[in-house]
Design a protein around this motif. Structure first.
Motif, mmCIF file in Angstrom:
data_model
loop_
_atom_site.group_PDB
_atom_site.id
_atom_site.type_symbol
_atom_site.label_atom_id
_atom_site.label_comp_id
_atom_site.label_asym_id
_atom_site.label_seq_id
_atom_site.Cartn_x
_atom_site.Cartn_y
_atom_site.Cartn_z
ATOM 1 N N ARG A 438 20.259 -22.780 3.654
ATOM 2 C CA ARG A 438 19.162 -23.233 4.549
ATOM 3 C C ARG A 438 19.413 -22.760 6.005
ATOM 4 O O ARG A 438 18.122 -22.328 6.968
ATOM 5 N N GLN A 439 20.469 -22.756 6.599
ATOM 6 C CA GLN A 439 20.825 -22.459 7.796
ATOM 7 C C GLN A 439 20.757 -20.936 8.278
ATOM 8 O O GLN A 439 20.220 -20.416 9.054
ATOM 9 N N SER A 440 21.032 -20.046 7.114
ATOM 10 C CA SER A 440 21.256 -18.623 7.366
ATOM 11 C C SER A 440 20.522 -17.619 6.486
ATOM 12 O O SER A 440 20.481 -16.242 6.881
ATOM 13 N N TYR A 441 20.022 -17.958 5.425
ATOM 14 C CA TYR A 441 19.509 -17.165 4.704
ATOM 15 C C TYR A 441 18.440 -16.436 4.777
ATOM 16 O O TYR A 441 17.939 -15.297 4.551
ATOM 17 N N LEU A 442 17.486 -16.804 5.827
ATOM 18 C CA LEU A 442 16.019 -16.329 6.027
ATOM 19 C C LEU A 442 16.531 -15.101 6.979
ATOM 20 O O LEU A 442 15.991 -13.754 6.781
ATOM 21 N N ASN A 443 17.501 -15.030 7.881
ATOM 22 C CA ASN A 443 18.021 -13.793 8.502
ATOM 23 C C ASN A 443 18.666 -12.716 7.676
ATOM 24 O O ASN A 443 18.597 -11.715 8.109
ATOM 25 N N ILE A 444 19.430 -13.343 6.694
ATOM 26 C CA ILE A 444 20.106 -12.476 5.750
ATOM 27 C C ILE A 444 19.192 -11.685 5.021
ATOM 28 O O ILE A 444 19.371 -10.379 4.854
ATOM 29 N N ALA A 445 18.217 -12.496 4.657
ATOM 30 C CA ALA A 445 16.966 -11.738 3.794
ATOM 31 C C ALA A 445 16.442 -10.537 4.687
ATOM 32 O O ALA A 445 15.832 -9.561 4.017
ATOM 33 N N MET A 446 16.218 -11.003 5.794
ATOM 34 C CA MET A 446 15.412 -10.028 6.698
ATOM 35 C C MET A 446 16.096 -8.651 6.966
ATOM 36 O O MET A 446 15.520 -7.751 6.513
ATOM 37 N N VAL A 447 17.387 -8.688 7.208
ATOM 38 C CA VAL A 447 18.251 -7.302 7.338
ATOM 39 C C VAL A 447 18.583 -6.923 6.057
ATOM 40 O O VAL A 447 19.144 -5.746 6.279
ATOM 41 N N THR A 448 18.592 -7.507 4.936
ATOM 42 C CA THR A 448 19.363 -6.793 3.580
ATOM 43 C C THR A 448 17.967 -6.782 2.567
ATOM 44 O O THR A 448 18.426 -5.957 1.667
ATOM 45 N N ILE A 449 17.002 -7.196 2.540
ATOM 46 C CA ILE A 449 15.908 -7.094 1.762
ATOM 47 C C ILE A 449 14.615 -6.430 2.520
ATOM 48 O O ILE A 449 14.156 -5.533 2.171
ATOM 49 N N ILE A 450 14.004 -7.038 3.573
ATOM 50 C CA ILE A 450 12.676 -6.531 3.931
ATOM 51 C C ILE A 450 12.806 -5.367 4.802
ATOM 52 O O ILE A 450 12.301 -4.303 4.461
ATOM 53 N N ILE A 451 13.960 -5.211 5.642
ATOM 54 C CA ILE A 451 14.081 -3.977 6.397
ATOM 55 C C ILE A 451 14.740 -2.850 5.346
ATOM 56 O O ILE A 451 14.203 -1.771 5.694
ATOM 57 N N PRO A 452 15.531 -2.915 4.684
ATOM 58 C CA PRO A 452 15.915 -1.998 3.681
ATOM 59 C C PRO A 452 14.794 -1.428 2.977
ATOM 60 O O PRO A 452 14.615 -0.355 2.399
ATOM 61 N N MET A 453 13.864 -2.396 2.819
ATOM 62 C CA MET A 453 12.563 -1.955 1.679
ATOM 63 C C MET A 453 11.833 -1.138 2.673
ATOM 64 O O MET A 453 11.249 0.049 2.048
ATOM 65 N N LEU A 454 11.832 -1.432 3.968
ATOM 66 C CA LEU A 454 10.979 -0.375 4.616
ATOM 67 C C LEU A 454 11.340 0.995 4.821
ATOM 68 O O LEU A 454 10.767 1.931 4.619
ATOM 69 N N ALA A 455 13.011 1.026 4.801
ATOM 70 C CA ALA A 455 13.722 2.090 4.878
ATOM 71 C C ALA A 455 13.349 2.961 3.554
ATOM 72 O O ALA A 455 13.088 4.064 3.544
ATOM 73 N N LEU A 456 13.463 2.284 2.365
ATOM 74 C CA LEU A 456 13.342 2.842 1.225
ATOM 75 C C LEU A 456 11.827 3.417 1.057
ATOM 76 O O LEU A 456 11.601 4.602 0.707
ATOM 77 N N ILE A 457 10.672 2.772 1.494
ATOM 78 C CA ILE A 457 9.358 3.227 1.393
ATOM 79 C C ILE A 457 9.118 4.330 2.205
ATOM 80 O O ILE A 457 8.607 5.544 1.864
ATOM 81 N N SER A 458 10.185 4.456 3.383
ATOM 82 C CA SER A 458 10.120 5.760 4.305
ATOM 83 C C SER A 458 10.659 7.035 3.731
ATOM 84 O O SER A 458 10.151 8.191 3.905
ATOM 85 N N VAL A 459 11.717 6.800 2.833
ATOM 86 C CA VAL A 459 12.336 7.866 2.202
ATOM 87 C C VAL A 459 11.486 8.482 1.089
ATOM 88 O O VAL A 459 11.363 9.598 0.877
ATOM 89 N N ILE A 460 10.773 7.336 0.475
ATOM 90 C CA ILE A 460 10.025 7.858 -0.875
ATOM 91 C C ILE A 460 8.877 8.649 -0.164
ATOM 92 O O ILE A 460 8.674 9.848 -0.603
ATOM 93 N N THR A 461 8.361 8.423 0.952
ATOM 94 C CA THR A 461 7.037 8.932 1.418
ATOM 95 C C THR A 461 7.731 10.262 2.090
ATOM 96 O O THR A 461 6.941 11.319 1.741
ATOM 97 N N LEU A 462 8.703 10.300 2.605
ATOM 98 C CA LEU A 462 9.186 11.779 3.390
ATOM 99 C C LEU A 462 9.581 12.682 2.293
ATOM 100 O O LEU A 462 9.274 13.708 2.200
ATOM 101 N N GLY A 463 10.315 11.913 1.260
ATOM 102 C CA GLY A 463 10.615 12.869 -0.115
ATOM 103 C C GLY A 463 9.643 13.221 -0.897
ATOM 104 O O GLY A 463 9.547 14.568 -1.098
#
Length: 469
Positions: A438-463
């Motif tokens: 409850r205290q920390s997971y939202l920010n963990i999810a942001m930097v380990t799920i949401i932002i990495p998925m943005l990077a993945l989409i960028s790589v798939i597009t460029l690739g």
């Protein structure tokens, strides 16, 4: 067929739920595989499927990857007990100072994990330093897990070329690639994860500062007073240049053998001696093994007179590799059983049918879905490649997509939903920090799920537009 597919879905959901509740995957994997077979109506096949399918897949995974797990755990323990890990973290702290507390923690974690140190070792080593930095900078303690996760669970694990992380090694024998696959795209993904993640955490810290939150009052008796392998006894006073040398050795020797030595060697004698050996599919793993072994030997020899108990360190490092390798191998065995059931054909066709004509998207969906279900990037990646690796390689060849691009997308995708709340690494990290979801997971999810998925989409597009680079 429908009931077999339903049985697979039920077993997967139970695996995810029970893993979140803390039950060992060593027990869950065979039990959930047995449940899937039972619900499918193939009761007579239960024991043969376990001994022939489950255990064969488990054993095959051990044959491929046990040296990587063993040497990786051993190297991490040597780095921790030699004082090298703390020396590197302390040097970065002195250079950047309290004013850049978040950046200091992210860079310290990133440097250690990119050099081959286990993320669990890094979390235990960096947390005490992060705690004092965040307290001095009046940054909320609840942001510490996200900062450690950003440096340990993201760009150094899945994106940076040459990283010896097991996630980056798993696709090698399936695609015939190496740890430096698609280096340009990997660097772009790493910059997105690091840059946007750092921006996000700085923004959260600034918002908390404006609100006057500060570090906060915390009961530090809730923190896990443990080390990943037992009672660690680090050696103090190790010079920074000496401490960073083994990390340089891991990346440098890996690159040397990958690009300079193995390509120039005549491997025909190996093919004659081992007819079933596919040399091209193994040299990438061999390069990582040689690099880790050299770095371990260097640490032992150069610090020989400083060890309080070298035997203890070596034993704990070796034993520390057992649970991760058998957990992942058990998940692979589970995946092999699921793949043998009639209902799997429906799921396979559904996954392979995602985005027809672009196997990169289909592969990303399969990898990140299974990583999310298992709560493990290595486990999900292993199951997906064990069951669908040959299919994706064939689709890539038909579409003219380089195996190196398939490799990088697979690894990046596995580092997406792997950190859902039931992920063992997330639970351990929060335990180390004495915080709750409850205290920390939202920010963990942001930097380990949401932002990495943005990077993945960028790589798939460029690739898709420019191919692997």
């Amino acid at each position: 067929m429908f009931f077999s597919t339903l049985a697979i879905v039920i077993s997967l959901l139970l695996l995810m739920y029970l893993a979140y509740r803390g039950y060992s995957v060593l027990l869950l994997a065979p039990l959930m595989a047995t449940l899937a077979v039972l619900l499918s109506g193939d009761i007579a096949l239960m024991l043969p499927i376990y001994t022939e399918t489950f255990m064969s897949a488990l054993g095959g995974y051990l044959l491929k990857f046990f040296p990587i797990f063993l040497l990786g755990a051993l190297f991490g323990q040597l780095m921790a007990d030699s004082g090298a890990a703390s020396a590197i973290a302390n040097w970065i702290t002195r250079v950047l100072g309290v004013r850049h507390a978040i950046l200091t923690v992210v860079l310290a974690c990133g440097l250690l994990t990119y050099g081959g140190v286990s993320l669990f070792v890094v979390a235990f080593a960096i947390y005490p330093i992060a705690r004092e930095l965040f307290r001095a900078a009046a940054i909320p303690k609840r942001l510490i897990p996200a900062a450690i996760a950003l440096g340990s669970f993201t760009f150094t694990m899945t994106a940076l070329p040459g990283t010896p992380a097991i996630q980056n090694a798993i696709p090698i024998p399936y695609f015939g690639t190496n740890a430096f696959a698609a280096p340009g795209l990997g660097i772009i993904a790493a910059l997105i994860m690091f840059g946007v993640g750092w921006w996000w955490l700085n923004g959260r810290a600034l918002r908390a500062q404006t609100a006057g939150e500060g570090y906060g009052e915390h009961d530090e008796s809730r923190e896990a007073n443990l080390t990943p392998e037992g009672d660690s006894r680090p050696v103090d006073g190790m010079p920074f240049m000496l401490a960073i040398t083994p990390l340089v050795l891991v990346i440098g020797i890996n690159a040397l053998f990958t690009y300079a030595i193995f390509p120039r060697l005549d491997m025909s004698a190996l093919s004659a001696a081992y007819p079933e050996l596919q040399v091209a599919n193994q040299t990438g793993l061999w390069a990582i093994i040689i690099a880790l072994l050299t770095a371990c030997a260097w640490l032992v020899l150069t610090r020989l007179r400083h060890w309080q108990s070298l035997q203890d360190t070596l034993n704990r490092g070796a034993l520390g590799s057992m649970l991760p390798i058998f957990n992942t191998a058990s998940e692979v065995g589970y995946g092999a059983v699921i793949a043998s059931l009639a209902g799997f054909a429906i799921l396979r066709d559904a996954v392979l049918g995602v985005a027809p004509g672009n196997p990169l998207v289909s592969e990303a969906v399969a990898m990140t879905t299974l990583a999310g279900i298992t709560g493990s990037s290595s486990g999900g990646l292993s199951i997906a490649l064990q069951t669908l690796g040959s299919d994706y390689l064939a689709l890539a060849e038909q579409a003219g997509i380089a195996p190196e691009l398939m490799h990088r997308v697979a690894v990046l995708a596995a580092g997406g939903f792997d950190t859902l709340p039931h992920c063992g690494a997330v639970i351990t990290l929060l335990s180390i920090c004495g915080l709750t979801h409850r205290q920390s997971y939202l920010n963990i999810a942001m930097v380990t799920i949401i932002i990495p998925m943005l990077a993945l989409i960028s790589v798939i597009t460029l690739g898709s537009l420019f191919g692997a680079f």
